[in-house]
Design an enzyme around this catalytic site. Structure first.
Site, PDB file in Angstrom:
ATOM      1  N   LYS A  49     -48.375   4.504-160.292  1.00 49.73           N
ATOM      2  CA  LYS A  49     -49.286   5.452-160.966  1.00 49.73           C
ATOM      3  C   LYS A  49     -49.503   6.607-159.990  1.00 49.73           C
ATOM      4  O   LYS A  49     -49.508   6.398-158.756  1.00 49.73           O
ATOM      5  CB  LYS A  49     -50.622   4.746-161.260  1.00 49.73           C
ATOM      6  CG  LYS A  49     -51.726   5.669-161.768  1.00 49.73           C
ATOM      7  CD  LYS A  49     -51.418   6.227-163.143  1.00 49.73           C
ATOM      8  CE  LYS A  49     -52.490   7.232-163.586  1.00 49.73           C
ATOM      9  NZ  LYS A  49     -52.128   7.838-164.909  1.00 49.73           N
ATOM     10  N   LEU A 100     -56.255  10.003-165.156  1.00 50.41           N
ATOM     11  CA  LEU A 100     -55.743   9.787-163.794  1.00 50.41           C
ATOM     12  C   LEU A 100     -56.455   8.645-163.048  1.00 50.41           C
ATOM     13  O   LEU A 100     -56.812   8.766-161.884  1.00 50.41           O
ATOM     14  CB  LEU A 100     -55.844  11.098-163.013  1.00 50.41           C
ATOM     15  CG  LEU A 100     -55.103  11.345-161.721  1.00 50.41           C
ATOM     16  CD1 LEU A 100     -53.679  10.834-161.778  1.00 50.41           C
ATOM     17  CD2 LEU A 100     -55.132  12.804-161.371  1.00 50.41           C
ATOM     18  N   ASN A 110     -46.381  14.774-159.272  1.00 51.95           N
ATOM     19  CA  ASN A 110     -46.701  14.938-160.694  1.00 51.95           C
ATOM     20  C   ASN A 110     -47.345  16.295-160.903  1.00 51.95           C
ATOM     21  O   ASN A 110     -48.460  16.539-160.456  1.00 51.95           O
ATOM     22  CB  ASN A 110     -47.644  13.810-161.136  1.00 51.95           C
ATOM     23  CG  ASN A 110     -47.942  13.863-162.624  1.00 51.95           C
ATOM     24  OD1 ASN A 110     -47.509  14.786-163.313  1.00 51.95           O
ATOM     25  ND2 ASN A 110     -48.690  12.898-163.100  1.00 51.95           N
ATOM     26  N   CYS A 169     -50.110  16.339-165.297  1.00 49.86           N
ATOM     27  CA  CYS A 169     -51.121  15.490-165.902  1.00 49.86           C
ATOM     28  C   CYS A 169     -51.917  16.331-166.908  1.00 49.86           C
ATOM     29  O   CYS A 169     -52.522  17.336-166.535  1.00 49.86           O
ATOM     30  CB  CYS A 169     -52.071  14.898-164.875  1.00 49.86           C
ATOM     31  SG  CYS A 169     -53.311  13.857-165.674  1.00 49.86           S
ATOM     32  N   VAL A 228     -39.460  14.140-169.528  1.00 48.45           N
ATOM     33  CA  VAL A 228     -40.705  14.859-169.659  1.00 48.45           C
ATOM     34  C   VAL A 228     -41.903  13.930-169.477  1.00 48.45           C
ATOM     35  O   VAL A 228     -41.808  12.712-169.744  1.00 48.45           O
ATOM     36  CB  VAL A 228     -40.812  15.535-171.039  1.00 48.45           C
ATOM     37  CG1 VAL A 228     -39.789  16.645-171.212  1.00 48.45           C
ATOM     38  CG2 VAL A 228     -40.724  14.506-172.163  1.00 48.45           C
ATOM     39  N   GLY A 236     -39.050   9.721-171.984  1.00 44.62           N
ATOM     40  CA  GLY A 236     -39.585  10.176-173.264  1.00 44.62           C
ATOM     41  C   GLY A 236     -38.826   9.593-174.438  1.00 44.62           C
ATOM     42  O   GLY A 236     -37.647   9.899-174.611  1.00 44.62           O
ATOM     43  N   GLY A 253     -41.958   4.468-170.894  1.00 40.96           N
ATOM     44  CA  GLY A 253     -43.428   4.450-170.889  1.00 40.96           C
ATOM     45  C   GLY A 253     -43.968   3.643-172.052  1.00 40.96           C
ATOM     46  O   GLY A 253     -44.206   2.427-171.938  1.00 40.96           O
TER      47      GLY A 253
END
Ligand SMILES: O=C(O)c1[nH]c(=O)[nH]c(=O)c1I
Length: 312
Positions: free
Chosen positions: A44, A72, A127, A130, A192, A249, A271
């Site tokens: 994460k 987050l 990242n 977010c 993505v 994605g 994901g």
């Protein structure tokens, strides 16, 4: 057939892994991905301090994907660095990914200093996308800021670094972003992240399904596959071949994996389908991809990677 791949000369015995944010919040989840058929794991996104994230419900599954406004939540970058150092000793030949994100360029530099000081030898994913921190705009949509962050980061950081980007929807934006990205010694670009600020409605209750941001959240799953494939291929067409592509994605079958690789991805990340199915999803996807490769006479990814045909 072999579904092995490599990123920056780091070898992986498979081309499928988790997407940051899914099944990677703590040691328990990371160990489950590590023991699965996944090529590796990415944590994460870690921030300087641990965060609780947004109020729940903040994730919702639909028939065609998911919506999230997690905000987050994470254990803090140092937790993930400590864990990966421990795991790395047990698996010295495996390359791991640590994701991180700062709230400004000073924090990004600080985070990467922490990475370097920890002796981490894997790959960092910065990242830039977010969509769910209230009041914080998507860094990835602010091109000057992306340029400034990468310039500043690469003045100090010498390790392997990839960036996680939001989806773009305009050819000129692909051109502008690729021009910026090609200036830097990036290991990869990961396209993505979720499509930001979608809205899913429960008709019976005439109500949104997640609490934060009055129900607005990042969209994942089937809904975003066409956008994901386009972003993977657009960057594959435009980036220096030294910068590899990770495709994320809409992956829930071996066909989806095959299509991402056909568009130019060297690795794919899962994901929503991982959230729904658990780490067993990696074995299923790997098998399905192997079947497709076998039926087409492909022995390795390079036999079809990036070889999407156009209509003459
Ligand atoms: O809300 C989140 O935690 C989140 N959710 C996403 O869909 N993508 C992200 O990069 C992040 I940092």
């Amino acid at each position: 057939v072999s579904t092995a791949t490599s990123i920056a000369q780091k070898k992986f015995d498979n081309c499928i892994m988790n997407a940051s944010g899914v099944w990677c919040y703590d040691e328990k989840e990371l160990l489950e991905v590590d023991k699965s058929k996944a090529a590796s794991f990415v944590t994460k996104s870690g921030t300087l301090q641990a965060r609780k994230g947004n109020p729940k419900p903040r994730y919702f599954e639909t028939n065609f994907g998911s919506i999230n406004s997690m905000g987050l939540p994470n254990q803090g970058l140092e937790y993930y660095l400590d864990f990966v150092q421990k795991i790395q000793q047990q698996n010295p030949n495996k390359t791991y990914f640590v994701s991180c994100t700062g709230f400004n360029v000073q924090e990004d530099v600080l985070l990467l200093e922490k990475v370097e000081n920890s002796g981490f030898k894997g790959i960092v994913e910065l990242n830039l996308s977010c969509p769910n921190v209230p009041g914080k705009p998507q860094t990835g949509y602010d091109f000057e800021t992306v340029d400034m962050i990468l310039k500043t980061v690469f003045e100090n950081y010498e390790g392997l670094l990839g960036v996680k980007l939001p989806p773009y929807f305009d050819i000129v934006h692909f051109d502008q972003m690729a021009k910026i990205l090609n200036k830097y010694p990036l290991t990869y670009v990961n396209s993505v992240n979720s499509i930001g600020n979608g809205l899913y409605i429960d008709d019976a209750q005439e109500k949104v399904v997640i609490k934060p941001k009055n129900g607005f959240g990042g969209i994942g799953g089937d809904y975003i596959k066409p956008t994901a494939l386009a972003n993977v291929h657009a960057f594959y067409q435009r980036l220096d071949p030294k910068i590899q592509i990770i495709g994320t994605g809409g992956i829930k079958t071996g066909r989806d994996v095959f299509e991402h690789i056909l568009c130019g991805a060297s690795m794919v990340q899962v994901g929503t389908a991982l959230m729904k199915e658990g780490p067993g999803v990696f074995e299923r996807l790997t098998h399905e991809l192997e079947m497709i490769m076998q039926s087409k006479g492909y022995e390795k990814l390079d036999d079809f990677k990036g070889k999407l045909k156009y209509i003459e």
